[in-house]
Structure formats: structure tokens, C-alpha cells
Design an enzyme around this catalytic site. Sequence first.
Site, PDB file in Angstrom:
ATOM      1  N   CYS A   2      42.500  41.461  24.074  1.00  0.00           N
ATOM      2  CA  CYS A   2      43.577  41.923  23.193  1.00  0.00           C
ATOM      3  C   CYS A   2      43.141  43.145  22.382  1.00  0.00           C
ATOM      4  CB  CYS A   2      43.952  40.831  22.222  1.00  0.00           C
ATOM      5  SG  CYS A   2      44.316  39.281  23.012  1.00  0.00           S
ATOM      6  N   ARG A  27      40.922  47.618  28.218  1.00  0.00           N
ATOM      7  CA  ARG A  27      40.332  46.332  27.829  1.00  0.00           C
ATOM      8  C   ARG A  27      40.949  45.155  28.595  1.00  0.00           C
ATOM      9  NH1 ARG A  27      37.878  46.613  22.634  1.00  0.00           N
ATOM     10  NH2 ARG A  27      38.348  44.430  22.246  1.00  0.00           N
ATOM     11  N   TRP A  74      46.191  39.501  25.787  1.00  0.00           N
ATOM     12  CA  TRP A  74      45.642  38.859  26.979  1.00  0.00           C
ATOM     13  C   TRP A  74      45.832  37.366  26.729  1.00  0.00           C
ATOM     14  CZ3 TRP A  74      41.641  35.474  28.335  1.00  0.00           C
ATOM     15  CH2 TRP A  74      41.224  35.515  29.674  1.00  0.00           C
ATOM     16  N   ASN A 100      43.885  39.143  17.030  1.00  0.00           N
ATOM     17  CA  ASN A 100      42.924  38.947  18.128  1.00  0.00           C
ATOM     18  C   ASN A 100      42.033  37.775  17.755  1.00  0.00           C
ATOM     19  OD1 ASN A 100      43.884  41.213  19.336  1.00  0.00           O
ATOM     20  ND2 ASN A 100      42.007  42.430  19.094  1.00  0.00           N
ATOM     21  N   GLY A 101      41.678  36.962  18.734  1.00  0.00           N
ATOM     22  CA  GLY A 101      40.803  35.818  18.467  1.00  0.00           C
ATOM     23  C   GLY A 101      41.561  34.531  18.683  1.00  0.00           C
ATOM     24  N   GLU A 481      25.875  39.280  42.343  1.00  0.00           N
ATOM     25  CA  GLU A 481      26.571  40.407  41.716  1.00  0.00           C
ATOM     26  C   GLU A 481      27.437  41.140  42.750  1.00  0.00           C
ATOM     27  OE1 GLU A 481      27.500  41.488  39.012  1.00  0.00           O
ATOM     28  OE2 GLU A 481      27.750  43.645  39.173  1.00  0.00           O
ATOM     29  N   LYS A 485      31.470  41.595  42.408  1.00  0.00           N
ATOM     30  CA  LYS A 485      32.165  42.897  42.457  1.00  0.00           C
ATOM     31  C   LYS A 485      33.335  42.804  43.426  1.00  0.00           C
ATOM     32  CE  LYS A 485      31.148  44.465  39.566  1.00  0.00           C
ATOM     33  NZ  LYS A 485      30.253  44.053  38.591  1.00  0.00           N
ATOM     34  N   GLU A 488      36.230  40.325  42.091  1.00  0.00           N
ATOM     35  CA  GLU A 488      37.002  40.694  40.894  1.00  0.00           C
ATOM     36  C   GLU A 488      37.940  41.867  41.133  1.00  0.00           C
ATOM     37  OE1 GLU A 488      34.698  41.921  37.442  1.00  0.00           O
ATOM     38  OE2 GLU A 488      33.187  42.794  38.738  1.00  0.00           O
ATOM     39  N   HIS A 504      21.558  24.212  53.763  1.00  0.00           N
ATOM     40  CA  HIS A 504      21.842  22.987  53.004  1.00  0.00           C
ATOM     41  C   HIS A 504      23.345  22.823  52.742  1.00  0.00           C
ATOM     42  CE1 HIS A 504      17.586  22.339  52.457  1.00  0.00           C
ATOM     43  NE2 HIS A 504      17.457  23.596  52.022  1.00  0.00           N
ATOM     44  N   LYS A 603      38.105  43.891  29.731  1.00  0.00           N
ATOM     45  CA  LYS A 603      36.816  44.582  29.624  1.00  0.00           C
ATOM     46  C   LYS A 603      35.932  43.946  28.553  1.00  0.00           C
ATOM     47  CE  LYS A 603      33.846  47.704  30.743  1.00  0.00           C
ATOM     48  NZ  LYS A 603      33.108  47.342  31.978  1.00  0.00           N
TER      49      LYS A 603
HETATM   50  C1  F6R Z   1      32.108  42.034  35.731  1.00  0.00           C
HETATM   51  C2  F6R Z   1      32.048  42.224  34.301  1.00  0.00           C
HETATM   52  C3  F6R Z   1      31.956  41.027  33.445  1.00  0.00           C
HETATM   53  C4  F6R Z   1      31.064  41.312  32.229  1.00  0.00           C
HETATM   54  C5  F6R Z   1      31.040  40.101  31.279  1.00  0.00           C
HETATM   55  C6  F6R Z   1      30.103  40.335  30.117  1.00  0.00           C
HETATM   56  O1  F6R Z   1      32.120  43.254  36.405  1.00  0.00           O
HETATM   57  O2  F6R Z   1      32.105  43.324  33.817  1.00  0.00           O
HETATM   58  O3  F6R Z   1      31.495  39.921  34.152  1.00  0.00           O
HETATM   59  O4  F6R Z   1      29.785  41.605  32.680  1.00  0.00           O
HETATM   60  O5  F6R Z   1      32.326  39.856  30.805  1.00  0.00           O
HETATM   61  O6  F6R Z   1      30.472  41.452  29.386  1.00  0.00           O
HETATM   62  P1  F6R Z   1      29.474  42.172  28.403  1.00  0.00           P
HETATM   63  O7  F6R Z   1      28.385  42.766  29.211  1.00  0.00           O
HETATM   64  O8  F6R Z   1      30.321  43.206  27.721  1.00  0.00           O
HETATM   65  O9  F6R Z   1      28.963  41.124  27.459  1.00  0.00           O
END
Ligand code: F6R
Length: 608
Positions: A2, A27, A74, A100-101, A481, A485, A488, A504, A603
Site C-alpha cells: 500500500c 510497490r 494491496w 497502511n499496516g 531463486e 523468478k 513470480e 526421494h 515491492k
Molecule cells: C522476489 C522478491 C521478494 C523479496 C522479498 C523481500 O523477486 O523481490 O521475494 O525479495 O519480498 O524483500 P526485501 O528484500 O525488500 O526485504
Amino acid sequence: MCGIIGYCGNKAAKPVLLDGLKRLEYRGYDSAGLAVADSNKLAVIRAVGKVCDLEKKGIARPLPGHYGIAHTRWATHGRPSEENAHPHCDCQEKIAIVHNGIIENYLDLKEELLAKKHVFKSETDSEVVAHLIEEYYSGDLEMAVLKTVQRLEGTFGIAAIHADNDSQVVIVKRGSPIIIGVGENEYFAASDANALLPYTQKIISLNDDEMAVLHAAGYHIKNLNNEFLQKEIEICENRDALADKKGFEHFMLKEIFEQPESIENAFRGRLIESEGVSKLGGLEPVKERLKSLKKIVIVSCGTSYYAGLLGRYIFESLSELHVEVEVASEFRYRKLKIDKNTAVLALSQSGETADTLAAIREAKRKGALILGIVNVVGSAIAQITDAGVYNHAGPEFGVASTKIYTSQLVILTLMALLIGRYQGISYAEGSEVIQAIKKLPRQVKKILTDMEHIKKIALDYAQYKDFLFIGRLFNYPTAMEGALKLKEISYIHAEGYPAGEMKHGPISLIDEQFPTVAIVSRDCTFEKMLSNIQEIKARSGRVLAVASQGSSRIGDICDDVIWVPETLPILQPVLNIIPLQLFAYFIARHKGCDIDKPRNLAKSVTVE
Ligand code: F6R
């Protein structure tokens, strides 16, 4: 997640608020809204979808008012809908709030307010704030907000206006960021400095349990004991110039291509070659504690968590430390042994992630040394840590983290080198790591020149609905990872697995429709990886390998190979992830996905 923007000044508020909301779009959100006050009336517009949908709805309404608040939501409590979008109002529609929160005690408060005949229009936790302010309001918005927040449990960044309190925006912070922007005869509130550029670079950060009143002629700041506070104005960097795709189709692609530079920024000025050691100014104040450190617990989420998993291998290779890695949202529920010889290291791009914040607050209570590797300067996590290192990677706008991940890996290596040199690794070993780090930017550039080949392979694999990513040792977190990628941004199911675990269970998934991406380096796991790949091939599985140059046997058994330059095993993940980022990017692009703002993602994840 948010976003909040508030304005009071000499301009019409609506365009400023809409512009601010657009700057917060990165965000992640699913609905938006704004409220502008004018002639003792509030005009409130809300829309599901993007800020441009809100803009379309508001186009016919001139709204000349000079103060207002706006929000991107959000969804947490209640689905994305117009009713649940902020701002929320009181019964008289005189007060509007954005929040927010999470208000943890909202159900109790709602019950109390319902008994007093308040009528609620949304399913959100936030709406109780507007009704509580209404309960406490007797001509003074500031006092009503103060009394309200004293009743709230949870986390909040709140901005409130009242139609009768001319040009006044009241803001308050606990756990969720909100800052003041200071302009020329105009004042702003925002959850993120990005919303305020290009209006002002002068900002004032609020700490938890502080509030501020902004009005056309100035502002004042207080704590929740109603005492005035004086705060410094900070000048934040002009990120506006950086918020430009520079000719790239998406921020994600631009940020992938920025990695030679962001990696260089991670180690620039931080290597002492003559001593085979690193120099991290941010850790100087805790140098003595680092020397006697016995254990390090890395806490982080998502991509930062996978960087943390690699951190474990890196610290284990270069130091004597006992290393544990915890997903931040699990950390506070564990009964981990933490004492003054333990450091808890938070990894976070945004420095705002609520789970990571909660974890380090808990660790602080237990007496641990709190360290951080954070990209956003001055962010909440950066403020809480005892010492830390900034990534200096520049802002990351693509929701999928790319350049911060590789930057985190480099800084983890520098930290491990620093502690490792106190604990016994030799000058020669330290120098070898330094030389390898220095080569990374050039090696990443080399991989990026192979983009067309990677794109061609990605398009060839774009038809599949499921993927397995496998690796061993350093390549195991890389597999996770790589899978993250892909899932997501392209919404394709992908799982990252340690290759040894295939037999397994997961191997039963393999057939010609279920491809595997195998990450293979010429380290001690090489032969075992070859066997695992053979097992997949024997079951008609298609295999794409990301492999270190020179391992010719890989070419013989895999269907496709993306070659990467070779470096030390501890640094190989920095290189191996680059083709996987591009692979995910080109598949998502082929599918027409919203790459920089994937559905349901944010974000900065500011709720637990
Ligand atoms: C995936 C991604 C998220 C962040 C996670 C932590 O591409 O960006 O999984 O890595 O939300 O975010 P930060 O690093 O901002 O604490």
C-alpha cells in the site's frame, strides 16, 4: 505494498495526489482512491484496478480543493473492491483516512463502534480509524487522531483530513513508514519519498509513535504524549532521474543489465588488496564484537532469503562461524539460542519488510548484535540495526528482485571475508577471493552479451506449464531463486530442489512435458549432478543446463546449455543466476505478463 500520499498547499490537490500515486505504483496494489476537501465538503473517488482507472473516474470532477489524501491498496482484510479501497470515511463523511499496516484489534473496536451506531461500509480493518476519529472529534482533528491512535494495536502509517479543518493533513506512524515532504508553501505526506519527487527532495522522517500536522503555512511534529519535537530536514537523492527505463522495455530488464555496475558498487572502496581483506565502514563501530562472534543467524524473505541461504555457504567457507538461516516470518516463533555472541543479520532490499523487521526486533530483545545489508538508505531496517552495509545498488523498481540479489551475494562475501580474516583464513585465501570479486562485473557483462541465445532458449521452453530447477551446494539456492523468478513473473509453476532429493520424490513428476533446469558447476558436486541429470534423461525429461564453461560432458547429455564463465565456487551463484533471470524475463514477456508489476505482488511487503 500500500502507498500513501497527502498534500496541502497552494496547488489543486487532485493532480498532485494522482501523480504521487503513479510514482507509488511500482510497490504493487489492486485498487486506489483519493479524497480532496473543499468548502467544508469531502470529495472521495475510489476505483478497483490501476491509478489510470481512478484518474478516468475523477476526470469529470474538477475538485478545486487544496488539500487531500490518496492511497494505493494491496488487499489484506477484504477483497479488492471499491468499498474496500481507501480513503475510508466516518458516518458524516467529514473525515477521510488512508492507512497502511494492520489494525490488530479492529474487531473489538468495530464492535464498540457498532454499538454506538456507527455504520461501516467496508470489510477493512482500516475503516475503524475513521469512525474512532469521529468519536473523539470535537473541532480539533489533531487531538482526535492522537486519542484514536492511543486505542490502536498493530502497525500503521495513517493520514487523515477533516472537511472543516482547512488545509490540515494529520499523519501518524507506528511500524509503517510515513514521511513529511517540505516544499515551498506546500507540504506533503508520503509512505515513500518516490511519491514526492519531483516536488521536493526535502524530507523529514518520523519515528514510531510520532505524529505531524501539515497545514498550508507550515507543520509541527509531536510524540504521542503530545510533546513537540524538533526534527532535521534531510535531502534525499533525486531518484526521479533513476526512475526511467532508459530505453529498456521493462525495469526488470534494465536492472538485470545494471548488474555489472551494481556489483561493482557493492565492492568499490571496500577491498584492501594489500591485506587480503575487506573494509566495511558500516561495521567499524562493532568491529570488536565481530572478532568474538560465534554464531550468525541470517533472517530475510523471498529472494533475500535465498541470498541468505547462500550466505550460509559463504560464511561456512570463509569463517569459523556457526551459521543459521531463517525465513523471517518463522524466526520469531522459533526457540533459537541467541546471546551476545550471536549476530542476527537482516537482508532486505526495501528495508521495510514487516516480517524481517519483526524478526530483528525480537532478536534485539534477546540481546543479539543486529546487522543489516539493506539497499534503501535510512529505511526502517537500516535504522534498527546496530551496524550494517548498504548495497548502493540504486533503486530497484521491478517487483522481481534481480540486481539486489547479486549485490547481496557480493556483500555477504565481503562480510564473510572480514570476519574470516579475524578467524584464521590466510592472506592468500583472502587475496584469491578479492581477485575473483574484481572479475565479476566483466564476467556478468559477458553473460549479458549472450542475451539473444538465452532468449531463443527461453522461447523454446515457454510452452511448458511446470518446471523443476535443480542444483547442489551453492547451486541449490540458485535453483530456488531461478524457480522463484520464473513463477513470480510468468505465473508458471516452478520448484527449486536440491538435485540429490530428486530420487526421494520429485523424480516421479518427470516426463517429456516436465522440463528441468539444472545448474551445474565444476565443483565437488559435478559428478553427482551429472548422475542426477542422467536419471532425468532416462525418464524422457528435457534438460536445460546452466553450466560453467569447459564442462563438455554437460553438452553431451543435456538438451540445451547456457554457458557461464567460471569463478570461485562461493561466487559462482552471482554468475549462474543471470541467465535464469533472463530466462524468466523472456518467458514472461512472451506470455504478455505484467513483468514489472506481477499480479498479487508488492515491492515492499509491509504487512506480516
Ligand atoms: C522476489 C522478491 C521478494 C523479496 C522479498 C523481500 O523477486 O523481490 O521475494 O525479495 O519480498 O524483500 P526485501 O528484500 O525488500 O526485504
